[in-house]
Design a protein around this motif. Sequence first.
Motif, PDB file in Angstrom:
ATOM      1  N   TYR A 137       0.881  -1.496  -0.603  1.00  0.00           N
ATOM      2  CA  TYR A 137      -0.272  -0.030  -0.122  1.00  0.00           C
ATOM      3  C   TYR A 137       0.490   1.417   0.437  1.00  0.00           C
ATOM      4  N   PRO A 138       0.381   2.124  -0.688  1.00  0.00           N
ATOM      5  CA  PRO A 138       1.132   3.103  -1.048  1.00  0.00           C
ATOM      6  C   PRO A 138       0.669   4.270   0.191  1.00  0.00           C
ATOM      7  N   VAL A 139       1.294   4.096   1.780  1.00  0.00           N
ATOM      8  CA  VAL A 139       0.038   4.908   2.695  1.00  0.00           C
ATOM      9  C   VAL A 139       1.006   6.186   3.117  1.00  0.00           C
ATOM     10  N   ASP A 140      -0.356   6.890   2.615  1.00  0.00           N
ATOM     11  CA  ASP A 140       0.643   8.888   2.949  1.00  0.00           C
ATOM     12  C   ASP A 140      -0.477   9.181   4.408  1.00  0.00           C
ATOM     13  N   CYS A 141      -1.387   8.767   4.803  1.00  0.00           N
ATOM     14  CA  CYS A 141      -1.461   8.891   5.886  1.00  0.00           C
ATOM     15  C   CYS A 141      -0.966   7.827   7.480  1.00  0.00           C
ATOM     16  N   VAL A 142      -0.558   8.677   8.000  1.00  0.00           N
ATOM     17  CA  VAL A 142      -0.231   7.545  10.049  1.00  0.00           C
ATOM     18  C   VAL A 142      -1.083   8.198  11.201  1.00  0.00           C
ATOM     19  N   PHE A 143      -1.657   7.515  11.584  1.00  0.00           N
ATOM     20  CA  PHE A 143      -2.208   7.796  13.006  1.00  0.00           C
ATOM     21  C   PHE A 143      -1.099   7.047  14.530  1.00  0.00           C
ATOM     22  N   ASN A 144      -0.365   7.929  14.318  1.00  0.00           N
ATOM     23  CA  ASN A 144       0.597   6.710  15.483  1.00  0.00           C
ATOM     24  C   ASN A 144      -0.349   7.145  17.216  1.00  0.00           C
ATOM     25  N   ASN A 145      -0.946   5.313  16.948  1.00  0.00           N
ATOM     26  CA  ASN A 145      -2.050   5.909  19.003  1.00  0.00           C
ATOM     27  C   ASN A 145      -1.366   4.702  19.263  1.00  0.00           C
ATOM     28  N   HIS A 185       4.740  13.973  -2.837  1.00  0.00           N
ATOM     29  CA  HIS A 185       4.530  15.680  -2.160  1.00  0.00           C
ATOM     30  C   HIS A 185       3.398  16.098  -1.869  1.00  0.00           C
ATOM     31  N   TRP A 186       2.940  14.686  -1.296  1.00  0.00           N
ATOM     32  CA  TRP A 186       1.783  15.555   0.250  1.00  0.00           C
ATOM     33  C   TRP A 186       1.636  13.852   1.210  1.00  0.00           C
ATOM     34  N   LEU A 241       9.271  18.851   7.524  1.00  0.00           N
ATOM     35  CA  LEU A 241       8.643  18.184   6.134  1.00  0.00           C
ATOM     36  C   LEU A 241       7.965  19.289   5.704  1.00  0.00           C
ATOM     37  N   SER A 242       7.373  20.149   6.610  1.00  0.00           N
ATOM     38  CA  SER A 242       6.387  21.286   4.971  1.00  0.00           C
ATOM     39  C   SER A 242       6.193  21.309   4.093  1.00  0.00           C
ATOM     40  N   LYS A 243       7.975  21.414   3.525  1.00  0.00           N
ATOM     41  CA  LYS A 243       8.508  21.929   2.238  1.00  0.00           C
ATOM     42  C   LYS A 243       7.583  20.338   1.285  1.00  0.00           C
ATOM     43  N   TYR A 244       7.380  19.925   2.577  1.00  0.00           N
ATOM     44  CA  TYR A 244       6.984  18.433   1.276  1.00  0.00           C
ATOM     45  C   TYR A 244       5.645  18.828   1.227  1.00  0.00           C
TER      46      TYR A 244
END
Length: 242
Positions: free
Chosen positions: A70-78, A121-122, A160-163
């Motif tokens: 999966y191209p994971v682009d969101c992570v919730f470190n729970n 870039h997201w 990471l804001s620049k990305y």
Amino acid sequence: MKVTKHYALITGASMGLGKAAAESVAHRGYEVIGIARNMPEWEFPGSFYTCDLSNREESLSVFKTIKENYPVDCVFNNVGIVNPASVEELKWEDFMKTIELTVRTAVDAVQTFLPVMKEQHWGRIVNMSSIAANGIANRSSYSSSKAVMISLAKTWALELSKYNITVNAVAPGVIETPFFRKHNPEGSESEERYLKMIPGRKLGSPIHIGEAVAYLMSESAEYITGQTLFIDGGATIGGGTF
């Protein structure tokens, strides 16, 4: 690279606030990938991997497998644990177990999936903190780990804001999860003690946390980064009594 679909990884996703986040994120149309020690006793809205996240070798292996699929682009470190103890009774090995599970897992997860986020870039990263990060008696290891999660969110946001990757934290107050109810039955003295902390004398619901996580993972939240959202019914503004 234009992103057309998002993939959200949630650690500690089998119950409680992880469950609520999985349901809310899935409701937004994201593909959800969950990880926890045990399979959930409910219909998970996506793919699920069992893993002892306190075992680094095992967790890195599962992260690698997920990355390959999966191209994971969101992570919730729970994921996290409490390990309550007074300072006199605190055992260093228990303190480090809490940091190891909460913080190390978050670092490993972000390092694993960051290349995909940077390439497209997201990205969205959300860390689970707690109002305990402000300090709470008999919770040295827990409050420390949750304070670190806030600090990491701020630091990573700067890097990471620049990305076009945002990093934030959510800090729940007293939430009415099954775990909370097990130890604080309705009408009990312990429940009353918690209610006194909250100006409206109302416990939070897991959906309050799930919806906050889903929003912070959304494209609409692109201008929010490095922030900590306290979801506590006003407990941290001093309206309640401790």
